[in-house]
Design a protein around this motif. Structure first.
Motif, PDB file in Angstrom:
ATOM      1  N   TYR A   1       0.858  -1.174   0.000  1.00 53.91           N
ATOM      2  CA  TYR A   1       0.000   0.000   0.000  1.00 53.91           C
ATOM      3  C   TYR A   1       0.898   1.229   0.000  1.00 53.91           C
ATOM      4  O   TYR A   1       2.078   1.141   0.347  1.00 53.91           O
ATOM      5  CB  TYR A   1      -0.886   0.026   1.248  1.00 53.91           C
TER       6      TYR A   1
ATOM      7  N   GLN B   1       0.913   5.670   0.844  1.00 48.81           N
ATOM      8  CA  GLN B   1       0.226   6.837   1.375  1.00 48.81           C
ATOM      9  C   GLN B   1       1.007   8.084   0.993  1.00 48.81           C
ATOM     10  O   GLN B   1       2.129   8.291   1.464  1.00 48.81           O
ATOM     11  CB  GLN B   1       0.070   6.743   2.889  1.00 48.81           C
TER      12      GLN B   1
ATOM     13  N   ARG C   1      -4.187   5.951   2.689  1.00 46.66           N
ATOM     14  CA  ARG C   1      -3.388   4.817   2.251  1.00 46.66           C
ATOM     15  C   ARG C   1      -4.215   3.999   1.257  1.00 46.66           C
ATOM     16  O   ARG C   1      -5.377   3.677   1.522  1.00 46.66           O
ATOM     17  CB  ARG C   1      -3.009   3.957   3.453  1.00 46.66           C
ATOM     18  N   VAL C   2      -3.590   3.679   0.128  1.00 50.23           N
ATOM     19  CA  VAL C   2      -4.308   2.951  -0.921  1.00 50.23           C
ATOM     20  C   VAL C   2      -3.489   1.758  -1.397  1.00 50.23           C
ATOM     21  O   VAL C   2      -2.259   1.740  -1.299  1.00 50.23           O
ATOM     22  CB  VAL C   2      -4.633   3.861  -2.127  1.00 50.23           C
ATOM     23  N   LEU C   3      -4.197   0.798  -1.948  1.00 47.23           N
ATOM     24  CA  LEU C   3      -3.551  -0.404  -2.460  1.00 47.23           C
ATOM     25  C   LEU C   3      -2.703  -0.091  -3.686  1.00 47.23           C
ATOM     26  O   LEU C   3      -3.125   0.646  -4.576  1.00 47.23           O
ATOM     27  CB  LEU C   3      -4.607  -1.439  -2.833  1.00 47.23           C
TER      28      LEU C   3
ATOM     29  N   ASP D   1      -1.106  -6.622  -4.685  1.00 42.16           N
ATOM     30  CA  ASP D   1      -1.026  -7.705  -3.725  1.00 42.16           C
ATOM     31  C   ASP D   1      -0.808  -9.024  -4.447  1.00 42.16           C
ATOM     32  O   ASP D   1      -0.989  -9.130  -5.664  1.00 42.16           O
ATOM     33  CB  ASP D   1      -2.245  -7.764  -2.799  1.00 42.16           C
TER      34      ASP D   1
ATOM     35  N   TYR E   1       5.577   3.800   1.275  1.00 46.52           N
ATOM     36  CA  TYR E   1       5.076   2.496   0.860  1.00 46.52           C
ATOM     37  C   TYR E   1       5.115   1.536   2.050  1.00 46.52           C
ATOM     38  O   TYR E   1       6.149   1.401   2.722  1.00 46.52           O
ATOM     39  CB  TYR E   1       5.906   1.952  -0.294  1.00 46.52           C
TER      40      TYR E   1
ATOM     41  N   GLN F   1      -8.180  -2.937   2.964  1.00 45.86           N
ATOM     42  CA  GLN F   1      -7.052  -2.722   3.847  1.00 45.86           C
ATOM     43  C   GLN F   1      -7.261  -3.396   5.200  1.00 45.86           C
ATOM     44  O   GLN F   1      -6.293  -3.878   5.806  1.00 45.86           O
ATOM     45  CB  GLN F   1      -6.842  -1.217   4.030  1.00 45.86           C
TER      46      GLN F   1
ATOM     47  N   TRP G   1       1.597  -5.150   9.505  1.00 41.00           N
ATOM     48  CA  TRP G   1       2.161  -4.092   8.676  1.00 41.00           C
ATOM     49  C   TRP G   1       3.619  -3.862   9.002  1.00 41.00           C
ATOM     50  O   TRP G   1       4.026  -3.969  10.162  1.00 41.00           O
ATOM     51  CB  TRP G   1       1.407  -2.788   8.904  1.00 41.00           C
TER      52      TRP G   1
END
Length: 121
Positions: free
Chosen positions: A36, A38, A44-46, A49, A92, A105, A111
């Motif tokens: 992810y 930000q 925060r975005v994908l 994956d 990241y 998320q 994390w």
């Protein structure tokens, strides 16, 4: 599960970076790893994956430029970032999920600390 992200830095537009996310601990319990990001002042975005069978998923704005991969033991995930743009500037974060196919998320229970990527124009 502990995650350690690395590989960020300063790069010019058009350049490349490779991020790594090393996992330790009870790595057998998670099913997918993701990246992810930000950007300053944003959520925060994908980015991408990957799950244990190798299936991948990418955000639209990185398709064709970024590649997510992982080693066979699933203890390290990578994000190869090519043709970087100033809008890729962000911190990241790598995450690990017990969900087979995470779709949000909140599916990520673990994390890393984040690694900063700065792309200059």
């Amino acid at each position: 599960v502990q995650l350690q992200a690395s590989g960020g830095g300063l790069v010019q537009a058009g350049g490349s970076l490779r991020l790594s996310c090393a996992a330790s601990g009870d790595i057998w319990i998670y099913r997918a790893m993701g990246w992810y990001r930000q950007a300053p002042g944003k959520e925060r975005v994908l980015v991408a994956d990957i799950n244990r069978d190798g299936s991948t998923n990418y955000a639209e704005d990185v398709k064709g430029r970024f590649t997510i991969s992982r080693d066979n033991s699933m203890d390290t995930a990578y994000l190869q970032m090519n043709d970087l743009k100033p809008e890729d500037t962000a911190v990241y974060y790598c995450g690990a999920s017990e969900v087979v196919i995470p779709t949000r998320q909140s599916h990520y229970e673990f994390w890393g600390q984040g690694t900063k990527v700065t792309v200059s124009s």
